[in-house]
Design an enzyme around this catalytic site. Structure first.
Site, short mmCIF file in Angstrom:
data_model
loop_
_atom_site.label_atom_id
_atom_site.label_comp_id
_atom_site.label_asym_id
_atom_site.label_seq_id
_atom_site.Cartn_x
_atom_site.Cartn_y
_atom_site.Cartn_z
N ASP A 15 0.74 -1.11 0.07
CA ASP A 15 0.06 0.05 0.13
C ASP A 15 0.69 1.26 0.09
OD1 ASP A 15 -2.66 -1.00 0.09
OD2 ASP A 15 -2.53 -1.61 2.14
C1 GLC Z 1 -1.18 -4.37 5.41
C2 GLC Z 1 -2.60 -4.27 4.57
C3 GLC Z 1 -2.28 -5.18 3.29
C4 GLC Z 1 -1.29 -4.79 2.60
C5 GLC Z 1 0.02 -4.50 3.51
C6 GLC Z 1 1.10 -4.13 2.84
O1 GLC Z 1 -1.06 -5.63 6.04
O2 GLC Z 1 -3.57 -5.12 5.40
O3 GLC Z 1 -3.72 -5.05 2.49
O4 GLC Z 1 -0.93 -5.25 1.52
O5 GLC Z 1 -0.33 -3.96 4.75
O6 GLC Z 1 0.91 -2.57 2.53
C1 GLC Z 2 -2.78 0.51 4.64
C2 GLC Z 2 -1.90 -0.52 4.92
C3 GLC Z 2 -0.83 -0.16 5.82
C4 GLC Z 2 0.03 1.11 5.24
C5 GLC Z 2 -0.91 2.20 5.26
C6 GLC Z 2 -0.35 3.38 4.88
O1 GLC Z 2 -3.61 0.92 5.62
O2 GLC Z 2 -2.78 -1.59 5.26
O3 GLC Z 2 0.11 -1.37 5.92
O4 GLC Z 2 1.11 1.40 6.26
O5 GLC Z 2 -2.09 1.85 4.51
O6 GLC Z 2 -1.23 4.52 5.02
#
Ligand code: GLC
Ligand code: GLC
Length: 829
Positions: free
Chosen positions: A494
């Site tokens: 993300d």
């Molecule tokens: C968190 C979110 C997941 C995402 C991951 C890496 O675990 O739940 O959706 O893939 O962060 O950003």
């Molecule tokens: C989402 C992901 C998380 C990440 C965040 C950033 O919620 O799951 O892992 O750090 O986005 O804003």
């Protein structure tokens, strides 16, 4: 350093001090009513949806951290204490918290009085039962006061913690006998209410928080009514409604008393909301009368210790059965503990709650995630396939007809969340993986014909197979200059936002559209994700397998050609020599290359590329795995990228905003560690697979709980990486795709017992020192008692496989389907 121990026979983690390095929590409830409960009884309850139907109030990021929950207070001749130590924090003579499968038992002792409180949510029941057993272990008679306390949340948790101008004037309660009702908004727009009751007479009550605390300058640690040893019989009118029962108790030496409290939730049909007659003794300011039938029935159900014992036995039996589907006996107790108990338990919790409510997820920010919930199914599907099926249909219904999907939806409404929107490039692929996992587990090909609408065509006739088709082609139809999938807003990571970057405070990295890309439809048509390419080549074959099974040979061949092309494109444009690139950014520059100054190598694409055998003929798989070992491996696991970013790279979006070593910037993201564990096992490197597994598996981190800090019985999303000041410190425990993926890694890749479309495949990849192991697997109605022998002490390689004494060619046990127990013997060599 440890703060407790595992009691495997009871399937409990036993916490020996209330002062754990972080609140160590448990989850109660499985379907409708849920509670979070910490080892000091902090936490809260909700029905279905932690945002839209919050029952009790909890303040996140509080000071102290874990303050607010359901508390019992005892005033024993001026000494005020709680069985769980907090909030009063009087030193206890003894303390213990046992977190088990769906229940928690907290026991405290002070001055010869013992209080044991069992908290659980019975099966198919919308309430938390709290059984308090008080025992006088002293030589003298004891006379003391017991107070309960729960603070109501005004249903919508988001509104509850922001809209004070309204909320302070809407609270409504009623009291009838020993039951306190929470009726805020019931008359008007809601048909649900909550109640808190005890199965005995009471000597007083409080329903107004300020009256209970005695002053707005007091906290939960210092309620004046409790200190005074007497309730104030307050009736809340607006402001902050609570529910507290006050009971005077006398116990002879050795005597015990049991009280059963229920915190319940009930809904009435619209036309049965009100009752005609006002019950006698009702304390109310309302002119209308609540129809109390549901609450009455719920109270009746658990109003004796015998009924409570039966409810607990039923809960235990449910878990006996859930945990009997996959059981192992390996030479390593910690592996057994994870596989047989805790990892499967966590998979149930992540299946139930996705990423919505934990001690790190406020229940407000995120509902059910499209990618998250699809992945959760991978670790859960064997437990209750029917629930997985229903969930798959819910998730797929939030997909759009072009294959894109809403990134999240609310469990109560099942509607896609428009604030977050879609265009996350990886989302559709997880759907293929989870539906395939469901079919492999159950053999229920019928799900493909199930009628599943698209969000933008709710009335249309579409099948699940249509959803898989648009998922697959959503990738194929959105390729960039190198023939690799467009990165869009973000992929699995993300925080790699190759189209959403901004330097203006407050602009969301995931949903903000950089004006540069507005004309192109919201995201760059240059930025490409190598991760999605690798996920596509890993997942695609499941789609092809489905088409082949259905006899759609031409479609299968067409899809296979796309997979082959993607592999070729990846090898040509995204192999960096020793590992795979991470992406091309919107300027067409490489990300995750040895040419980069920082962030030269990323973990995410590597495991799927290895398992897809991209470039295997030229040794790309082993080179890649060796690079991971060299650059990403450290004492506590594999970091996400290396070197960590020390500068702000605006074109990458959020990732470099994190200090090095945290979260997506070189934290140990345990979720994707599992992909490497799978890949090492796949490549036959059982030692490495097991090394990585044991670095992050909670039971293995128990000894270093003082460093790790979060619960030693469940995975957290992240552990501080080697660049972090808090190297080795766990964060974001419980709700993470790590649970499902590590269940897959250990059960299907290391131990190698893997459901396939046409049977159960057995292909372990274990430490050579192991003599073998045993496993029991219930699969499509049969039971397989599997014994794996490793006389030659190899890592991998099935030399022979017999089922009931008959040799089987290859590694897949064909489905017997006779409902019997079959003996499977596998010899490695
Ligand atoms: C968190 C979110 C997941 C995402 C991951 C890496 O675990 O739940 O959706 O893939 O962060 O950003
Ligand atoms: C989402 C992901 C998380 C990440 C965040 C950033 O919620 O799951 O892992 O750090 O986005 O804003």
């Amino acid at each position: 350093m440890k703060f407790g121990h595992f009691d495997d026979a009871a399937r409990e983690y036993v916490i020996e001090t209330p002062k754990t390095p972080y609140p160590w929590i448990n989850y109660l409830g499985n379907q409708g009513f849920f509670s979070l409960i910490s080892n000091t009884a902090g936490g809260y309850s909700f029905y279905m949806d932690a945002r839209l139907r919050r029952i009790t109030r909890y303040r996140y990021n509080n000071v102290p951290l874990d303050m607010g929950g359901r508390y019992f207070y005892i005033n024993d001749n001026g000494t005020v204490w709680n069985p769980g130590w907090s909030p009063v924090k009087t030193e206890l003579d003894a303390y213990e918290c046992r977190h088990g499968m769906g229940y928690t038992i907290i026991t405290g002792k002070k001055n010869g009085l013992k209080a044991e409180v069992t908290f659980f949510v019975p099966q198919d029941y919308d309430g938390e039962v709290q059984q308090v057993v008080l025992t006088n272990e002293s030589q003298e008679a004891k006379e003391f006061a017991l107070f309960s306390m729960a603070e109501w949340c005004l249903w919508d948790a988001q509104d509850d913690c922001t809209n004070f101008q309204r909320n302070f004037s809407t609270g409504r309660v009623e009291i009838l006998g020993s039951t306190i009702y929470h009726l805020t908004e019931y008359r008007d727009r809601r048909n649900h209410y909550a109640f808190y009751t005890v199965n005995d007479t009471i000597d007083g009550y409080d329903t107004d928080r300020d009256a209970f605390l005695g002053s707005i300058y007091n906290g939960w640690d210092n309620p004046e009514t409790v200190k005074a040893g007497k309730a104030s019989n307050s009736f809340a009118d607006g402001w902050s409604p609570i529910a507290s029962h006050y009971k005077k108790i006398t116990l002879a030496p050795g005597e015990s008393k049991t009280l059963i409290y229920i915190l319940g939730y009930a809904e009435n049909p619209q036309d049965k909301k009100f009752a005609a007659a006002k019950p006698e003794g009702l304390l109310t300011r309302e002119a209308w009368v609540l129809n109390r039938e549901k609450a009455d029935a719920m109270i009746e159900k658990y109003n004796t210790p015998e009924k409570v014992a039966a409810g607990l036995a039923e809960l235990r039996a449910t878990w006996d059965s859930l945990l009997s589907i996959y059981k192992v006996d390996t030479p390593d107790d910690k592996v057994n503990r994870m596989v047989n108990i805790w990892n499967q338990y966590q998979c149930m919790v992540t299946f139930n709650l996705s990423r919505s409510a934990s001690y790190f997820e406020s229940g407000i920010g995120r509902g059910m995630g499209f990618r998250d919930s699809n992945q959760d199914i991978l670790g859960f599907v064997h437990q209750i396939p029917d629930r997985a099926r229903a969930r798959l249909i819910d998730i797929a219904s939030t997909q759009l007809s072009d294959g894109g999907c809403y990134h999240q939806y609310q469990p109560l409404t099942k509607k896609g969340n428009a604030d977050i929107g879609g265009d996350f490039s990886d989302d559709p692929l997880w759907m293929i993986l989870s539906v395939a996992a469901y079919i492999k587990e159950t053999g229920d090909w019928g799900i493909l014909d199930a009628n599943v609408p698209f969000d933008d065509d709710p009335e249309g006739k579409h099948t699940m197979l249509d959803h898989l088709n648009v998922s697959f082609y959503h990738i194929v139809n959105n390729l960039g200059p190198h023939g690799l999938p467009l990165a869009m807003r973000a992929d699995w990571n993300d925080c790699i936002n190759l189209s959403c970057f901004s330097d203006t405070p407050g602009e969301s990295f995931q949903t903000y559209t950089n004006p540069k890309f507005k004309a192109e439809g919201g995201y760059s048509k240059i930025a490409e994700s190598v991760f999605v390419a690798a996920l596509f080549t890993y997942t695609g074959p499941a789609y092809v397998g489905i088409l082949e099974h259905l006899g759609k040979t031409e479609e299968a061949a067409k899809a296979q050609a796309e997979i082959d092309k993607m592999k070729k494109n990846t090898m040509e444009s995204a192999f960096d020599g020793e590992w795979f690139l991470r992406a091309y950014d919107a300027n067409g520059e490489k990300m995750g290359s040895h040419e980069c100054e920082e962030g030269k190598i990323f973990i995410e694409p590597q495991g799927f590329a290895v398992m897809s055998e991209i470039g295997k003929d030229v040794g790309a798989d082993i080179k890649t795995l060796d690079s991971i070992d060299k650059y990403l491996n450290c004492e506590f696991g594999l970091v996400l990228n290396n070197p960590a970013f020390t500068k702000y790279y605006i074109q990458y979006g959020e990732i470099s905003t994190y200090p090095g070593g945290y979260k997506e910037n070189a934290g140990i993201f345990t979720h994707n560690n599992a992909w490497i564990i799978c890949a090492e096992a796949y490549a036959g490197r059982g030692e490495k697979a097991f090394e990585y597994y044991s670095k992050i598996a909670p039971a293995f981190t128990e000894e270093t709980s003082d460093i790790h800090k979060t619960e030693p019985y469940v995975y957290g999303q992240m552990i501080g990486g080697k660049d972090a000041k808090n190297f080795g410190q766990g964060k974001n425990s419980w709700l993470t795709g790590t649970a499902a993926w590590n269940m897959v890694a250990i059960s299907q890749y290391i131990l190698g017992v893997k459901p396939e479309f046409d049977g159960l495949s057995i292909d372990p990849s274990i430490p050579a020192a192991w003599d073998g192991f045993k496993a029991e697997r219930k699969f499509r109605g049969d039971i397989y008692e599997i014994e794996v022998k490793n006389p030659a002490h190899v890592n991998k390689g099935v030399k022979s496989l017999t089922v009931d004494g008959t040799a089987v060619d290859g590694k897949v046990i064909p489905v017997a389907g006779d409902g019997k127990t079959h003996k499977v013997e596998v010899v490695l060599g």
